[in-house]
Design a protein around this motif. Structure first.
Motif, PDB file in Angstrom:
ATOM      1  N   THR A 196     -43.887 -33.656 -21.719  1.00  0.00           N
ATOM      2  CA  THR A 196     -44.619 -32.561 -21.161  1.00  0.00           C
ATOM      3  C   THR A 196     -45.757 -32.017 -22.107  1.00  0.00           C
ATOM      4  O   THR A 196     -45.306 -31.995 -23.340  1.00  0.00           O
ATOM      5  CB  THR A 196     -43.653 -31.466 -20.835  1.00  0.00           C
ATOM      6  N   HIS A 197     -46.950 -31.944 -21.689  1.00  0.00           N
ATOM      7  CA  HIS A 197     -48.163 -31.905 -22.339  1.00  0.00           C
ATOM      8  C   HIS A 197     -48.952 -30.793 -21.701  1.00  0.00           C
ATOM      9  O   HIS A 197     -48.980 -30.577 -20.778  1.00  0.00           O
ATOM     10  CB  HIS A 197     -48.754 -33.115 -22.671  1.00  0.00           C
ATOM     11  N   ALA A 198     -50.032 -30.321 -22.558  1.00  0.00           N
ATOM     12  CA  ALA A 198     -50.878 -29.373 -22.254  1.00  0.00           C
ATOM     13  C   ALA A 198     -52.295 -29.605 -22.792  1.00  0.00           C
ATOM     14  O   ALA A 198     -52.141 -29.896 -24.070  1.00  0.00           O
ATOM     15  CB  ALA A 198     -50.326 -27.740 -22.635  1.00  0.00           C
ATOM     16  N   TRP A 232     -55.345 -24.010 -20.248  1.00  0.00           N
ATOM     17  CA  TRP A 232     -54.745 -25.214 -20.245  1.00  0.00           C
ATOM     18  C   TRP A 232     -54.221 -25.672 -19.209  1.00  0.00           C
ATOM     19  O   TRP A 232     -53.874 -25.032 -18.387  1.00  0.00           O
ATOM     20  CB  TRP A 232     -53.538 -24.695 -21.536  1.00  0.00           C
ATOM     21  N   PHE A 289     -46.195 -21.742 -23.613  1.00  0.00           N
ATOM     22  CA  PHE A 289     -46.796 -20.914 -22.533  1.00  0.00           C
ATOM     23  C   PHE A 289     -46.080 -20.065 -21.703  1.00  0.00           C
ATOM     24  O   PHE A 289     -44.971 -20.375 -21.217  1.00  0.00           O
ATOM     25  CB  PHE A 289     -47.544 -22.100 -21.825  1.00  0.00           C
ATOM     26  N   PHE A 318     -44.235 -29.970 -13.399  1.00  0.00           N
ATOM     27  CA  PHE A 318     -45.472 -29.322 -13.612  1.00  0.00           C
ATOM     28  C   PHE A 318     -46.728 -30.207 -13.394  1.00  0.00           C
ATOM     29  O   PHE A 318     -46.655 -31.236 -14.013  1.00  0.00           O
ATOM     30  CB  PHE A 318     -45.706 -28.686 -15.084  1.00  0.00           C
ATOM     31  N   THR A 328     -49.432 -29.982 -27.684  1.00  0.00           N
ATOM     32  CA  THR A 328     -50.672 -29.906 -27.374  1.00  0.00           C
ATOM     33  C   THR A 328     -51.520 -30.639 -28.608  1.00  0.00           C
ATOM     34  O   THR A 328     -52.447 -30.505 -28.655  1.00  0.00           O
ATOM     35  CB  THR A 328     -51.087 -28.381 -27.801  1.00  0.00           C
ATOM     36  N   VAL A 348     -42.584 -22.130 -21.207  1.00  0.00           N
ATOM     37  CA  VAL A 348     -42.790 -23.584 -21.058  1.00  0.00           C
ATOM     38  C   VAL A 348     -43.117 -24.069 -22.643  1.00  0.00           C
ATOM     39  O   VAL A 348     -44.239 -23.819 -23.102  1.00  0.00           O
ATOM     40  CB  VAL A 348     -43.698 -24.172 -20.166  1.00  0.00           C
ATOM     41  N   ALA A 355     -44.607 -27.025 -24.763  1.00  0.00           N
ATOM     42  CA  ALA A 355     -45.292 -28.544 -24.039  1.00  0.00           C
ATOM     43  C   ALA A 355     -46.364 -28.884 -25.579  1.00  0.00           C
ATOM     44  O   ALA A 355     -46.348 -28.163 -26.419  1.00  0.00           O
ATOM     45  CB  ALA A 355     -46.310 -28.419 -23.249  1.00  0.00           C
ATOM     46  N   ILE A 368     -51.053 -27.947 -17.819  1.00  0.00           N
ATOM     47  CA  ILE A 368     -49.819 -28.410 -18.292  1.00  0.00           C
ATOM     48  C   ILE A 368     -49.374 -29.510 -17.013  1.00  0.00           C
ATOM     49  O   ILE A 368     -49.205 -28.992 -15.854  1.00  0.00           O
ATOM     50  CB  ILE A 368     -48.695 -27.191 -18.277  1.00  0.00           C
ATOM     51  N   ASN A 369     -48.758 -30.707 -17.655  1.00  0.00           N
ATOM     52  CA  ASN A 369     -48.078 -31.563 -16.858  1.00  0.00           C
ATOM     53  C   ASN A 369     -46.683 -32.221 -17.458  1.00  0.00           C
ATOM     54  O   ASN A 369     -46.717 -32.241 -18.779  1.00  0.00           O
ATOM     55  CB  ASN A 369     -49.181 -32.693 -16.804  1.00  0.00           C
ATOM     56  N   VAL A 420     -45.721 -19.134 -18.120  1.00  0.00           N
ATOM     57  CA  VAL A 420     -46.253 -19.688 -17.078  1.00  0.00           C
ATOM     58  C   VAL A 420     -45.607 -18.948 -15.494  1.00  0.00           C
ATOM     59  O   VAL A 420     -44.474 -18.950 -15.441  1.00  0.00           O
ATOM     60  CB  VAL A 420     -46.042 -21.338 -16.484  1.00  0.00           C
TER      61      VAL A 420
END
Length: 414
Positions: free
Chosen positions: A163-165, A172, A208, A237, A196, A192, A194, A174-175, A210
């Motif tokens: 999971t990255h932002a 930002w 984060f 996400f 970065t 969350v 993630a 997020i996925n 959310v």
């Protein structure tokens, strides 16, 4: 009172537990009675909706308890005074947690004390705007949260998460996917973790806050576990946009903040296991004095006496470990960032010793009752499943032993 029992048993702990007893008797008991009449199950054995999630009536009963506890200042005594909590240290919280778990057993009263869906040490690092929007309502029990760290293929190795932002101007994006998330179905806000900055090791992650209903957030299917609580699921996400003020701490603090949350849950094992262990032992004592074999109570049989003695020894040893280790941690700062070098070992000792001792206690509690102990959803059978579950979340027993060994080797090297 023994020396170990007296550690941290301050006047404000006595006041808090007295208030909890009144709250459990006068406010929680009527809610529990009302729930029992709805045919939706109980707090420990809820019915489920068509998606396998906790029945709405059981969830709402829990929420009533949380909101009322929050209004009385009982829900989050572990949070700092500046955040709206009572500033209890870890030893004080052990006594409070032990009291609530022992008096509540498997009842609705357990919801009166913030658990994974409540406020935690990590979230206190949020921005002033997030304090007003999320932290204060969490401490008041008005909303609930979910900690989103574990992924479908990533558990203890948090640095391997996908999971990255990515930054987009001041926001930002997020996925990613998260799994085995407690309270994923009902949470109002998601913590969350993630990536970065890929490749930056412990500085590669950020945390984060959310909105759980934000565009791009999908609550996935229920993951039915041995807990049978209808609370565990997945989250996805897809291009979820969050503003910079939703970052907890600073960019790159995610690993330290995630460990702060995880270590909080590890340390809560002490009071939880001591309280539930004492409750199971009391039930075992009652049963063995009432159940007869050959014309006398089975408590007269040496084999049964040894089982009771083993339960008592496990509870006492684990409880003593918790109180002594947490007294040391209160001196070091259990959730300080960065952590004191001795803290991870002490935290892992609390978790692994309590998890494994409580598993033995729960297993013996089932054995004491013989065939009756095998009845599904009896308190003993339910807590046996809970005890087995505890040895995996917040770091497996094997991960705890790794941490203990690293701590020993670091001390030797120093």
């Amino acid at each position: 009172m023994t020396a170990v029992a007296a550690i941290g048993a301050s006047e404000r702990v006595a006041d808090c537990t007295d208030r909890f007893q009144t709250f459990l008797d006068q406010e929680v008991a009527p809610i529990e009675e009302e729930l029992a009449q709805q045919g939706a199950g109980t707090a420990s054995r809820p019915q489920f909706d068509e998606l396998g999630r906790m029945h709405p009536a059981v969830w709402e009963a829990r929420r009533q308890v949380q909101r009322r506890a929050g209004a009385l200042g009982l829900y989050a005594p572990h949070n700092s005074v500046s955040a709206g909590g009572r500033g209890f240290n870890r030893v004080e919280m052990h006594h409070v947690e032990e009291f609530v778990y022992r008096r509540s057993g498997l009842g609705l009263g357990l919801a009166a004390l913030a658990w994974t869906e409540g406020p935690n040490p990590a979230i206190e690092h949020c921005s002033p705007t997030m304090r007003e929007q999320y932290l204060q309502p969490l401490i008041a029990g008005e909303i609930t949260a979910a900690f989103c760290n574990t992924e479908p293929s990533v558990g203890s190795d948090v640095l391997a998460m996908s999971t990255h932002a990515t930054r987009d101007s001041d926001d930002w994006i997020i996925n990613g996917k998260k799994a085995w998330i407690t309270n994923s179905h009902f949470a109002d806000v998601l913590q969350v973790v993630a990536v970065t900055e890929p490749g930056a090791r412990t500085r590669s992650l950020s945390m984060f806050l959310v909105d759980a209903n934000a565009p791009g957030v999908t609550r996935g299917r229920d993951l039915p576990t041995m807990m049978a609580d209808g609370l565990t699921g997945t989250l996805e996400f897809n291009d979820v946009r969050v503003p910079a003020e939703n970052v907890v701490g600073e960019i790159g603090d995610g690993f330290a903040l995630a460990m702060s949350w995880i270590n909080w849950r590890r340390l809560c094992r002490g009071g939880m296991c001591a309280g539930w262990g004492a409750w199971l032992l009391e039930r075992a004592l009652d049963y063995t004095q009432q159940r007869t074999s050959g014309g006398e109570p089975i408590a007269a049989q040496q084999a049964v006496q040894h089982m009771l003695a083993n339960m008592d020894a496990d509870i006492y040893q684990a409880r003593a470990t918790s109180l002594v280790a947490q007294a040391e941690l209160d001196e070091l700062g259990p959730f300080a960032i960065p952590m004191h070098s001795d803290a991870p070992r002490l935290i892992s000792l609390v978790k692994v010793i309590n998890d494994e001792a409580f598993f033995r206690v729960a297993d013996t509690a089932v054995q004491v009752r013989g065939a009756m102990g095998l009845m599904q959803d009896s308190p003993e059978e339910k807590l046996f499943r809970v005890a087995r579950n505890l040895r995996i979340p917040a770091g497996t027993s094997e991960i705890q032993r790794n941490g203990i060994a690293r701590g020993l080797l670091k001390r030797r090297a120093a």
